[in-house]
Design a protein around this motif. Structure first.
Motif, short mmCIF file in Angstrom:
data_model
loop_
_atom_site.label_atom_id
_atom_site.label_comp_id
_atom_site.label_asym_id
_atom_site.label_seq_id
_atom_site.Cartn_x
_atom_site.Cartn_y
_atom_site.Cartn_z
N ARG A 168 30.77 -27.80 -27.69
CA ARG A 168 30.58 -26.36 -27.58
C ARG A 168 31.29 -25.70 -28.75
O ARG A 168 32.45 -25.88 -28.97
CB ARG A 168 31.20 -25.84 -26.30
N SER A 169 30.55 -24.94 -29.48
CA SER A 169 31.15 -24.24 -30.60
C SER A 169 31.39 -22.81 -30.20
O SER A 169 30.52 -22.16 -29.65
CB SER A 169 30.23 -24.29 -31.81
N PRO A 170 32.56 -22.32 -30.52
CA PRO A 170 32.94 -20.97 -30.13
C PRO A 170 32.03 -19.90 -30.72
O PRO A 170 31.77 -19.87 -31.90
CB PRO A 170 34.36 -20.85 -30.67
N GLY A 171 31.60 -19.03 -29.86
CA GLY A 171 30.87 -17.88 -30.34
C GLY A 171 29.47 -18.14 -30.81
O GLY A 171 28.89 -17.34 -31.53
N THR A 172 28.88 -19.22 -30.43
CA THR A 172 27.53 -19.47 -30.89
C THR A 172 26.52 -19.18 -29.80
O THR A 172 26.83 -19.19 -28.64
CB THR A 172 27.36 -20.94 -31.26
N THR A 173 25.33 -18.97 -30.20
CA THR A 173 24.30 -18.70 -29.20
C THR A 173 23.60 -19.98 -28.81
O THR A 173 22.83 -20.01 -27.86
CB THR A 173 23.26 -17.73 -29.78
N SER A 174 23.85 -21.02 -29.54
CA SER A 174 23.15 -22.25 -29.25
C SER A 174 23.64 -22.89 -27.96
O SER A 174 24.79 -22.79 -27.59
CB SER A 174 23.31 -23.23 -30.39
N LYS A 175 22.71 -23.54 -27.31
CA LYS A 175 23.07 -24.16 -26.05
C LYS A 175 23.88 -25.42 -26.27
O LYS A 175 23.87 -26.00 -27.34
CB LYS A 175 21.81 -24.51 -25.28
N GLU A 231 27.93 -31.26 -49.53
CA GLU A 231 27.43 -31.00 -50.88
C GLU A 231 25.98 -31.46 -51.06
O GLU A 231 25.38 -31.18 -52.10
CB GLU A 231 28.33 -31.67 -51.92
N ARG A 232 25.44 -32.12 -50.07
CA ARG A 232 24.04 -32.55 -50.15
C ARG A 232 23.12 -31.69 -49.27
O ARG A 232 21.94 -31.96 -49.19
CB ARG A 232 23.93 -34.02 -49.73
N LEU A 233 23.71 -30.71 -48.60
CA LEU A 233 22.93 -29.90 -47.66
C LEU A 233 22.84 -28.44 -48.10
O LEU A 233 23.72 -27.93 -48.78
CB LEU A 233 23.60 -29.91 -46.28
N SER A 234 21.78 -27.80 -47.66
CA SER A 234 21.67 -26.36 -47.87
C SER A 234 21.49 -25.65 -46.54
O SER A 234 21.77 -24.46 -46.41
CB SER A 234 20.50 -26.04 -48.80
N ILE A 235 21.03 -26.38 -45.54
CA ILE A 235 20.81 -25.79 -44.21
C ILE A 235 21.61 -26.57 -43.18
O ILE A 235 21.55 -27.81 -43.15
CB ILE A 235 19.31 -25.81 -43.85
N TRP A 236 22.33 -25.86 -42.35
CA TRP A 236 23.22 -26.50 -41.38
C TRP A 236 22.75 -26.39 -39.94
O TRP A 236 23.46 -26.77 -39.01
CB TRP A 236 24.63 -25.88 -41.51
N SER A 237 21.58 -25.87 -39.74
CA SER A 237 21.16 -25.61 -38.37
C SER A 237 20.87 -26.85 -37.54
O SER A 237 20.83 -26.79 -36.32
CB SER A 237 19.93 -24.69 -38.37
N ASN A 238 20.67 -27.98 -38.18
CA ASN A 238 20.32 -29.19 -37.44
C ASN A 238 21.36 -30.29 -37.52
O ASN A 238 21.04 -31.47 -37.44
CB ASN A 238 18.96 -29.73 -37.90
N ILE A 239 22.58 -29.88 -37.70
CA ILE A 239 23.66 -30.86 -37.82
C ILE A 239 24.76 -30.61 -36.80
O ILE A 239 25.16 -29.48 -36.57
CB ILE A 239 24.27 -30.84 -39.23
N VAL A 240 25.23 -31.69 -36.22
CA VAL A 240 26.42 -31.65 -35.36
C VAL A 240 27.45 -32.56 -36.01
O VAL A 240 27.13 -33.68 -36.42
CB VAL A 240 26.10 -32.17 -33.94
N ASP A 243 35.69 -22.04 -45.21
CA ASP A 243 36.13 -21.83 -46.59
C ASP A 243 35.15 -22.37 -47.62
O ASP A 243 35.08 -21.87 -48.74
CB ASP A 243 37.50 -22.50 -46.80
N ASN A 244 34.42 -23.42 -47.25
CA ASN A 244 33.56 -24.08 -48.24
C ASN A 244 32.07 -23.83 -48.07
O ASN A 244 31.30 -23.99 -49.02
CB ASN A 244 33.82 -25.59 -48.22
N ILE A 245 31.68 -23.45 -46.88
CA ILE A 245 30.25 -23.21 -46.63
C ILE A 245 30.02 -21.74 -46.26
O ILE A 245 29.18 -21.08 -46.85
CB ILE A 245 29.71 -24.11 -45.49
N GLY A 246 30.73 -21.26 -45.27
CA GLY A 246 30.58 -19.87 -44.89
C GLY A 246 30.95 -19.62 -43.44
O GLY A 246 31.00 -20.56 -42.62
N ALA A 247 31.19 -18.37 -43.13
CA ALA A 247 31.64 -18.01 -41.78
C ALA A 247 30.58 -18.31 -40.72
O ALA A 247 30.89 -18.76 -39.62
CB ALA A 247 32.00 -16.52 -41.74
N GLU A 248 29.32 -18.07 -41.06
CA GLU A 248 28.26 -18.28 -40.07
C GLU A 248 28.13 -19.76 -39.71
O GLU A 248 28.01 -20.11 -38.53
CB GLU A 248 26.93 -17.74 -40.61
N VAL A 249 28.13 -20.60 -40.72
CA VAL A 249 28.02 -22.04 -40.47
C VAL A 249 29.24 -22.53 -39.68
O VAL A 249 29.12 -23.32 -38.74
CB VAL A 249 27.89 -22.83 -41.79
N ALA A 250 30.41 -22.03 -40.04
CA ALA A 250 31.63 -22.44 -39.33
C ALA A 250 31.55 -22.05 -37.85
O ALA A 250 31.98 -22.81 -36.97
CB ALA A 250 32.84 -21.79 -39.98
#
Ligand SMILES: O=C[C@H](O)COP(=O)(O)O
Length: 331
Positions: free
Chosen positions: A74-81, A230-239, A272-279
Motif C-alpha cells: 500500500r502506497s501512501p496517498g495513492t488512488t490505486s488499489k 534510468e531505463r524507464l520513462s513511465i512508472w505506472s506499471n511497476i511495483v 528526489d530522482n524521479i518526481g513527487a508523483e511517482v514517489a
C-alpha cells in the motif's frame, strides 16, 4: 538509452556471430557483487509466493511447490488499489498446485479495491493456474528474458507471457541476482523490455547481510533502483519489492522499523530522482519471512504498501497476510 547495447539481443533469426556478441555482452555485465534495484504499482499489493508447495511466480524447485510469498503493498496517498501477489517458486506438483489454488479460490479476502492479489507460479504452471484461479486474483511469472525472444533455448520471453495472458512478471529477485549473476543493469534491461511489451513488473531490490552490516544498505538499494529507473520513462506499471536477502526464507524478518526505514528512503529516492508523483504513487512492498504473526505490524508502517510472500503463502496464514491490507484503513 543503452546506446550500443540496445540492439545487442538478436531476435528469432540471427547468426552465430550475433549470438556470440550477445553472450559477450551478457557476460561483460555480470556483477561481481550483488547490488540491485526495483520498481512500482498502485497502493496495496500482496504477492503470494508458493515456494515449495504451490504454483506461482518464481521458478524455484521442481518437485514441490511451496507457497512462498504473499505480499501486501500500500502506497501512501495513492488512488490505486492494493495489490496482492502470490508467488511460488520452483517447487510443486500439479496436485499441490491445484490444492493451493483451491484454497485461494475459497478464501474470503478484502475486495479488489482494497488489495490486489497476484499469484506467481513457475512457468510450467502458469496456464493451469490461470485457468483455475479466481478472476479477482492475478498472475505473475517469476522471470522473463531480457530482450525480444529468439534462439535462446530454455528462456521464456515477455512476448510469450503476454501471449499467454499473464499480466505480471517478477524481475530481479535476489535468487536470480545471486545464483544466476543477474546484474543491476540486466535487471534494469529486463524491466524496461517487459514494460515495453505491456507487462507489469514487480522489481526486487535488497541488500545482503554483509552489506547491511557494513552500512551500505541504502547505497545498495539505491543503486539497484537507479539501474531500473534510468531505463524507464513511465512508472505506472511497476511495483518495487524491497527484500533484504538475509530475511528471505530465514525466519529473520526485518523489524517494522528496519522495513519502514528502507521503504521511506526508497520513496525519498524516487521523489528526489524521479518526481513527487511517482514517489507517491509507486507501491513499495516488503518481502522476507512475512507471516501471519508479523504481517499486521509491518503493514501498519506508512511506507509499506504490501508484501511479497514466500513460505507463508503455502499455509492457511497467508489469508491473514492478505487481510492485513486493511490495517492502515482501520488505524
Ligand atoms: O519470493 C519470496 C520472497 O523471496 C520471500 O520469501 P519468504 O517469505 O519465504 O521469506
Amino acid at each position: 538509452m543503452h546506446g550500443s547495447t540496445t540492439n545487442a539481443y538478436p531476435t528469432w533469426r540471427h547468426n552465430e556471430q550475433e549470438l556470440h556478441k550477445v553472450g559477450e555482452d551478457v557476460l561483460s555485465r555480470m556483477p561481481r557483487d550483488c547490488s540491485s534495484p526495483a520498481v512500482e504499482v498502485p497502493r496495496w499489493q500482496y504477492t503470494l509466493s508458493f515456494e515449495k508447495h504451490l504454483v506461482t511466480p518464481k521458478i524455484v524447485n521442481t518437485a514441490s511447490l511451496t507457497p512462498h510469498d504473499v505480499k501486501e503493498v500500500r502506497s501512501p496517498g495513492t488512488t490505486s488499489k492494493p495489490q496482492l501477489q502470490h508467488i511460488k517458486r520452483l517447487n510443486g506438483t500439479i496436485e499441490e498446485v491445484k490444492k493451493i489454488v483451491t484454497t485461494l479460490n475459497e478464501a474470503e479476502v478484502p475486495s479488489e479495491d482494497v488489495v490486489e492479489v497476484v499469484v506467481s507460479p513457475p512457468y510450467v504452471f502458469l496456464s493451469m493456474v490461470k485457468s483455475l484461479l479466481r478472476n479477482d486474483f492475478s498472475i505473475a511469472a517469476q522471470n522473463c528474458w531480457v530482450r525480444k525472444g529468439g534462439a535462446f533455448t530454455g528462456e521464456v520471453s515477455a512476448e510469450m507471457l503476454v501471449n499467454l495472458g499473464i499480466p505480471w512478471v517478477i524481475l530481479g529477485h535476489s535468487e536470480r541476482r545471486l545464483l544466476l549473476n543477474e546484474s543491476n543493469e540486466i535487471v534494469g534491461d529486463k524491466t524496461a523490455y517487459a514494460l515495453s511489451q505491456g507487462l507489469k513488473v514487480i522489481a526486487c531490490v535488497g541488500e545482503t547481510f554483509e552489506q547491511r552490516e557494513s552500512g551500505s544498505t541504502l547505497a545498495v538499494v539505491a543503486a539497484q533502483t537507479k539501474a531500473i529507473a534510468e531505463r524507464l520513462s513511465i512508472w505506472s506499471n511497476i511495483v518495487l519489492a524491497y527484500e533484504p536477502v538475509w530475511a528471505i526464507g530465514t525466519g529473520k524478518v526485518a523489524t517494522p522499523s528496519q522495513a519502514q526505514d528502507v521503504h521511506s528512503e526508497l520513496r525519498k529516492w524516487l521523489h528526489d530522482n524521479i518526481g513527487a508523483e511517482v514517489a507517491a504513487s509507486t507501491r513499495i512492498i516488503y518481502g522476507g519471512s512475512v507471516n501471519g504473526a508479523n504481517c499486521k505490524e509491518l503493514a501498519a508502517q506508512p511506507d509499506v504498501d504490501g508484501f511479497l510472500v514466500g513460505g507463508a503463502s503455502l499455509k492457511p496464514e497467508f489469508i491473514d497476510i492478505i487481510k492485513s491490507a486493511t490495517v492502515k484503513e482501520s488505524a
